[in-house]
Design an enzyme around this catalytic site. Structure first.
Site, PDB file in Angstrom:
ATOM      1  N   ASN A  12      -4.598  -3.329   2.997  1.00 52.54           N
ATOM      2  CA  ASN A  12      -3.759  -2.746   3.957  1.00 52.54           C
ATOM      3  C   ASN A  12      -4.133  -1.384   4.339  1.00 52.54           C
ATOM      4  OD1 ASN A  12      -1.708  -1.597   5.138  1.00 52.54           O
ATOM      5  ND2 ASN A  12      -0.403  -3.368   4.723  1.00 52.54           N
ATOM      6  N   HIS A  15      -1.819   3.378   5.549  1.00 49.77           N
ATOM      7  CA  HIS A  15      -1.732   4.768   5.228  1.00 49.77           C
ATOM      8  C   HIS A  15      -2.998   5.546   5.453  1.00 49.77           C
ATOM      9  CE1 HIS A  15       2.371   3.578   4.480  1.00 49.77           C
ATOM     10  NE2 HIS A  15       2.100   2.483   3.624  1.00 49.77           N
ATOM     11  N   HIS A  48      -0.233  -3.195   9.905  1.00 47.87           N
ATOM     12  CA  HIS A  48       1.054  -3.382  10.685  1.00 47.87           C
ATOM     13  C   HIS A  48       1.416  -2.387  11.798  1.00 47.87           C
ATOM     14  CE1 HIS A  48       6.029  -3.552   9.295  1.00 47.87           C
ATOM     15  NE2 HIS A  48       5.503  -3.802  10.624  1.00 47.87           N
ATOM     16  N   ARG A  50       3.796  -1.110  13.702  1.00 47.32           N
ATOM     17  CA  ARG A  50       5.273  -1.098  13.568  1.00 47.32           C
ATOM     18  C   ARG A  50       5.682  -0.586  15.143  1.00 47.32           C
ATOM     19  NH1 ARG A  50       7.589  -0.354   8.245  1.00 47.32           N
ATOM     20  NH2 ARG A  50       9.485   0.039   9.280  1.00 47.32           N
ATOM     21  N   ARG A  54       4.277   4.395  13.696  1.00 51.94           N
ATOM     22  CA  ARG A  54       4.458   5.487  12.855  1.00 51.94           C
ATOM     23  C   ARG A  54       3.068   5.752  12.165  1.00 51.94           C
ATOM     24  NH1 ARG A  54       8.512   3.568   8.145  1.00 51.94           N
ATOM     25  NH2 ARG A  54      10.098   3.513  10.019  1.00 51.94           N
ATOM     26  N   GLU A  75       0.300  -7.561  10.624  1.00 45.91           N
ATOM     27  CA  GLU A  75       1.911  -7.742  10.520  1.00 45.91           C
ATOM     28  C   GLU A  75       2.667  -7.310  11.577  1.00 45.91           C
ATOM     29  OE1 GLU A  75       2.919  -5.471   6.977  1.00 45.91           O
ATOM     30  OE2 GLU A  75       1.502  -6.357   5.683  1.00 45.91           O
ATOM     31  N   THR A 106       8.540  -1.506   4.497  1.00 45.83           N
ATOM     32  CA  THR A 106       9.471  -2.768   4.638  1.00 45.83           C
ATOM     33  C   THR A 106      10.111  -3.059   3.291  1.00 45.83           C
ATOM     34  OG1 THR A 106       7.195  -3.576   5.738  1.00 45.83           O
ATOM     35  CG2 THR A 106       8.975  -5.318   5.339  1.00 45.83           C
ATOM     36  N   GLU A 156       4.644 -15.127   2.553  1.00 48.21           N
ATOM     37  CA  GLU A 156       4.107 -14.107   1.435  1.00 48.21           C
ATOM     38  C   GLU A 156       5.246 -13.635   0.697  1.00 48.21           C
ATOM     39  OE1 GLU A 156       1.281 -11.125   2.917  1.00 48.21           O
ATOM     40  OE2 GLU A 156       2.090  -9.707   1.647  1.00 48.21           O
ATOM     41  N   HIS A 199       3.286  -6.050  -1.750  1.00 44.99           N
ATOM     42  CA  HIS A 199       4.041  -4.898  -1.508  1.00 44.99           C
ATOM     43  C   HIS A 199       4.261  -4.263  -2.811  1.00 44.99           C
ATOM     44  CE1 HIS A 199       6.946  -2.132   0.034  1.00 44.99           C
ATOM     45  NE2 HIS A 199       6.507  -2.646   1.073  1.00 44.99           N
ATOM     46  N   HIS A 222      -0.804   0.783  -0.146  1.00 47.77           N
ATOM     47  CA  HIS A 222      -0.512   2.094  -0.307  1.00 47.77           C
ATOM     48  C   HIS A 222      -1.063   2.632  -1.677  1.00 47.77           C
ATOM     49  CE1 HIS A 222       2.298   5.401  -1.772  1.00 47.77           C
ATOM     50  NE2 HIS A 222       2.215   5.554  -0.720  1.00 47.77           N
TER      51      HIS A 222
HETATM   52  N1  PXP Z   1       2.495  -7.158   2.438  1.00 49.86           N
HETATM   53  C1  PXP Z   1       3.398  -6.625   3.505  1.00 49.86           C
HETATM   54  C2  PXP Z   1       3.982  -7.902   4.221  1.00 49.86           C
HETATM   55  C3  PXP Z   1       3.847  -5.549   3.761  1.00 49.86           C
HETATM   56  O1  PXP Z   1       4.490  -5.351   4.761  1.00 49.86           O
HETATM   57  C4  PXP Z   1       2.939  -4.535   3.220  1.00 49.86           C
HETATM   58  C5  PXP Z   1       3.361  -3.231   3.375  1.00 49.86           C
HETATM   59  O2  PXP Z   1       2.955  -2.861   4.786  1.00 49.86           O
HETATM   60  C6  PXP Z   1       2.097  -5.077   2.058  1.00 49.86           C
HETATM   61  C7  PXP Z   1       2.021  -6.311   1.966  1.00 49.86           C
HETATM   62  C8  PXP Z   1       1.364  -3.866   1.482  1.00 49.86           C
HETATM   63  O3  PXP Z   1       2.430  -3.147   0.495  1.00 49.86           O
HETATM   64  P1  PXP Z   1       1.577  -1.894  -0.078  1.00 49.86           P
HETATM   65  O4  PXP Z   1       1.229  -1.034   0.882  1.00 49.86           O
HETATM   66  O5  PXP Z   1       2.884  -1.306  -0.894  1.00 49.86           O
HETATM   67  O6  PXP Z   1       0.643  -2.352  -1.126  1.00 49.86           O
END
Ligand code: PXP
Length: 249
Positions: A12, A15, A48, A50, A54, A75, A106, A156, A199, A222
């Site tokens: 992902n 960030h 994602h 949003r 952001r 996402e 989220t 998920e 997440h 992240h």
């Molecule tokens: N999966 C989903 C559905 C999410 O919303 C996120 C955060 O955007 C992630 C995975 C990844 O989470 P993290 O950035 O905390 O690793």
């Protein structure tokens, strides 16, 4: 029935865009990060878009669709605007997530059971357009059954609570949450759903989840973007890949 097998890593890149947007301008470029992630062994890229833009922007999604060699997992919240964008791009996968403007990230899973009819209508055109539809939910049997009934192909599991309990040193609660996720991953798989998780995962928390045989994909962002500050994005991803593979064997 969905098969168990090789565990995929979706990186992902939200960030990277957060850092860029802190100053405006073009750097660091999320598309460049995505290409680096591909080289480092990411099986997919997750982003994602949003409602408040952001981090990831509409132009980032255009760039990802044009430049990626691996699948994009888009996402999105269940809104008309996002549905239109997804139907225009037809990404490999969409993951429907809850979204609140005031949240930092989220925070919980989607409430599918209460919104079953609405969500069934919402995802139908996405499925017809060929997108694999995933629903981001807590490890809760009611939500899994509802996700199955509305026709999602994937769930998920939200690993945020498990990771928070670990970080706060609440190890009994962490282990209880892990057990719940283990049971629910097996249950979802028995219904024919493909199971993903993500997440808040880090090097410290990834392995027990990666070890669930039903989990086919982890989406991690992240922590990897943060770790990239210290060791570079490619090596940060390679280490996550190594830990996932080691847990699987
Ligand atoms: N999966 C989903 C559905 C999410 O919303 C996120 C955060 O955007 C992630 C995975 C990844 O989470 P993290 O950035 O905390 O690793």
């Amino acid at each position: 029935m969905t098969q168990t097998g090789q565990l995929r890593l979706g990186v992902n890149i939200d960030h990277v865009a957060t850092v860029r947007n802190a100053r405006g301008g073009a750097y660091p470029d999320p598309i460049r990060a995505a290409k680096l992630a591909e080289e480092a062994g990411a099986d997919g890229i997750t982003a994602h878009l949003r409602e408040d833009r952001r981090h990831i922007s509409d132009a980032d999604i255009d760039g990802l669709m044009e430049n990626l060699s691996v699948p994009l997992n888009f996402e999105m919240a269940a809104t008309d605007e996002m549905q239109k964008i997804a139907l225009r791009h037809k990404p490999h996968a969409v993951c429907i997530v809850p979204e609140k403007r005031e949240e930092k990230t989220t925070e919980g899973g989607l409430e599918v059971a209460r919104e079953e009819n609405k969500l069934a209508h919402f995802i139908a055109p996405l499925r017809e357009a060929g997108c694999r539809v995933s629903i981001f939910i807590a490890a809760d049997q009611r939500q899994i059954e509802a996700a199955h009934r509305i026709g999602a192909q994937v769930i998920e599991l939200h690993t945020g609570a498990y990771c928070d309990f670990h970080a706060e040193g609440h190890f009994d609660k962490r282990d209880a949450e892990l057990e719940r996720m283990r049971e629910m991953a097996a249950y979802a798989h028995s219904l024919g759903l493909e199971v993903h998780a993500g997440h808040g995962l880090t090097y410290d928390t990834v392995q027990p989840v990666a070890a669930f045989p039903e989990v086919m994909e982890l989406n991690i962002g992240h922590f990897l973007v943060g770790e990239a500050i210290f060791r570079g994005l490619g090596p940060a991803i390679s280490e996550m890949r190594r830990l996932m593979d080691a847990a699987r064997t």
